[in-house]
Design a protein around this motif. Structure first.
Motif, mmCIF file in Angstrom:
data_model
loop_
_atom_site.group_PDB
_atom_site.id
_atom_site.type_symbol
_atom_site.label_atom_id
_atom_site.label_comp_id
_atom_site.label_asym_id
_atom_site.label_seq_id
_atom_site.Cartn_x
_atom_site.Cartn_y
_atom_site.Cartn_z
ATOM 1 N N GLY A 101 100.083 13.374 -0.153
ATOM 2 C CA GLY A 101 99.109 13.227 -1.397
ATOM 3 C C GLY A 101 99.424 13.539 -2.958
ATOM 4 O O GLY A 101 98.799 13.685 -3.609
ATOM 5 N N ALA A 145 98.489 15.543 -8.107
ATOM 6 C CA ALA A 145 97.401 14.936 -7.034
ATOM 7 C C ALA A 145 97.668 13.436 -7.538
ATOM 8 O O ALA A 145 97.292 12.826 -8.391
ATOM 9 N N GLU A 192 95.774 9.693 -6.505
ATOM 10 C CA GLU A 192 94.488 9.098 -5.460
ATOM 11 C C GLU A 192 94.694 8.797 -4.021
ATOM 12 O O GLU A 192 95.454 8.106 -3.616
ATOM 13 N N GLN A 193 93.794 9.181 -3.481
ATOM 14 C CA GLN A 193 93.812 8.792 -1.902
ATOM 15 C C GLN A 193 92.529 8.170 -1.401
ATOM 16 O O GLN A 193 92.812 7.644 -0.379
ATOM 17 N N GLY A 211 99.320 5.995 -2.079
ATOM 18 C CA GLY A 211 98.541 5.800 -3.223
ATOM 19 C C GLY A 211 99.558 5.395 -4.315
ATOM 20 O O GLY A 211 100.750 5.327 -4.330
ATOM 21 N N TRP A 267 97.548 8.369 -10.352
ATOM 22 C CA TRP A 267 97.114 9.762 -10.451
ATOM 23 C C TRP A 267 95.512 9.875 -9.963
ATOM 24 O O TRP A 267 94.838 8.698 -10.113
ATOM 25 N N ASP A 268 95.393 10.805 -9.271
ATOM 26 C CA ASP A 268 93.997 11.093 -8.867
ATOM 27 C C ASP A 268 92.898 11.113 -9.946
ATOM 28 O O ASP A 268 93.089 11.963 -10.993
ATOM 29 N N GLU A 269 91.718 10.153 -9.665
ATOM 30 C CA GLU A 269 90.842 10.216 -10.644
ATOM 31 C C GLU A 269 89.825 11.295 -10.932
ATOM 32 O O GLU A 269 89.685 11.844 -12.238
ATOM 33 N N THR A 302 91.072 14.329 -10.772
ATOM 34 C CA THR A 302 91.927 15.398 -11.387
ATOM 35 C C THR A 302 92.050 14.950 -12.996
ATOM 36 O O THR A 302 92.231 15.809 -13.767
ATOM 37 N N THR A 343 95.431 6.776 -13.977
ATOM 38 C CA THR A 343 94.354 6.776 -12.632
ATOM 39 C C THR A 343 93.990 5.536 -12.402
ATOM 40 O O THR A 343 94.348 4.490 -13.027
#
Ligand SMILES: [Ca+2]
Ligand SMILES: [Ca+2]
Ligand SMILES: [Ca+2]
Ligand SMILES: [Ca+2]
Ligand SMILES: [Zn+2]
Length: 295
Positions: A209, A231, A233-234, A242, A245-247, A249, A256
């Motif tokens: 991830g 990070a 997005e999982q 994925g 990018w992780d929302e 974060t 994102t």
């Protein structure tokens, strides 16, 4: 939860409160789009949220019948994005959004990529300089539900950089989004078409991830990030690395999975990630990105 129809959606309202959900619908459902299927669906309140509430955002350009010739971005001999415009709903405003996105990416990615021979449509092999994007504005399924599809349709056998890609949108949804939001969607989807998120798996850039490409990670640290990697997005499915990018974060960073209301900066971190894919970037690529800080 990505395939909710509008009726089901009402009961799950909170899930989508963050804005326009551009994460891919999983599992993969097309044999034409490589890597990750970037079919996106949208819902009524996502449009409102992305536009900053009812009445926000720019006006749509309206449907049109103008045809536009092929556009190629970038300097001769550099990285060139060629766009063919298909469909009957183009206006100058919409055309200009695609041109602007291509120009921006060509200001960041400058190194020529080895020409590729690809089969396009019914014709014989066609030589693609760097990338050929087929952009289509037309009718898909009416207002809401499917917004469009975007992603590479062929990648090079060596290095996996995309040679052809498609960016197709449902015109009534585009009109509902308005020009301001749609301009962000176009840049986001064009980035996927060049490989952002769509060839990460192939290149082994995501582990547990976390995106590990050194160029993007360096920019992430420059922007204030403290983790070892970025990070990813999982949400939206398991068994995938994925594609955003992780929302939680990165909030309103453009790459994102959700387009937020207001500004969605395309950061130096996103730009640098193209170097991790194998592209050669301009030495001053960071000057072509938006101010952004990891907080
Ligand atoms: Ca070129
Ligand atoms: Ca080339
Ligand atoms: Ca639709
Ligand atoms: Ca976001
Ligand atoms: Zn996306």
């Amino acid at each position: 939860m990505r395939n909710l129809n509008p009726g089901e959606f009402a009961a799950n309202h909170g899930i989508h409160a963050r804005g326009l959900d551009l994460r891919p619908v999983l599992p993969q459902s097309t044999d034409q789009i490589l890597g990750i299927d970037l079919t996106h669906t949208i819902h009524t309140d996502e449009v409102a949220a992305a536009r900053g509430g009812p009445g926000g955002g720019g006006g749509g350009g309206g449907g049109g019948t103008t045809t536009f010739g092929t556009y190629t971005s970038g300097a001769a001999g550099a990285y060139n994005i060629t766009i063919e415009f298909k469909g009957t709903s183009w206006t100058t405003e919409y055309y200009n959004l695609f041109v602007a996105a291509a120009d921006r990416l060509s200001s960041i990615i400058v190194g020529d990529v080895e020409d590729a021979k690809v089969i396009v449509g019914k014709g014989g092999p066609k030589v693609v300089d760097d990338i050929l994007i087929t952009a289509e504005l037309g009718q898909i399924d009416g207002l809401y539900n499917i917004l469009g599809q975007a992603g590479p349709t062929s990648v090079r056998t060596v290095g996996s950089l995309p040679a052809t890609a498609t960016m197709k949108f449902d015109i009534v949804d585009v009109e509902a989004l308005g020009l301001t939001v749609f301009s962000q969607v176009v840049l986001h989807e064009m980035a996927h078409s060049l490989g952002f998120g769509s060839i990460w798996d192939r290149l082994g850039l995501v582990t547990d991830g976390v995106f590990t490409g050194s160029n993007a990670v360096q920019q992430y640290h420059n922007l204030g990030g403290t983790a070892a990697g970025i990070a990813v997005e999982q949400d939206g499915g398991t068994g995938t690395a994925g594609s955003h990018w992780d929302e939680d974060t990165f909030h309103n960073e453009l790459m994102t999975g959700y387009i937020d209301s207001g500004e969605n900066p395309f950061s130096a971190m996103s730009a640098a990630s193209f170097a991790d894919l194998g592209y050669v970037l301009s030495r001053t690529y960071a000057s072509h990105t938006d101010a952004y800080a990891v907080i």
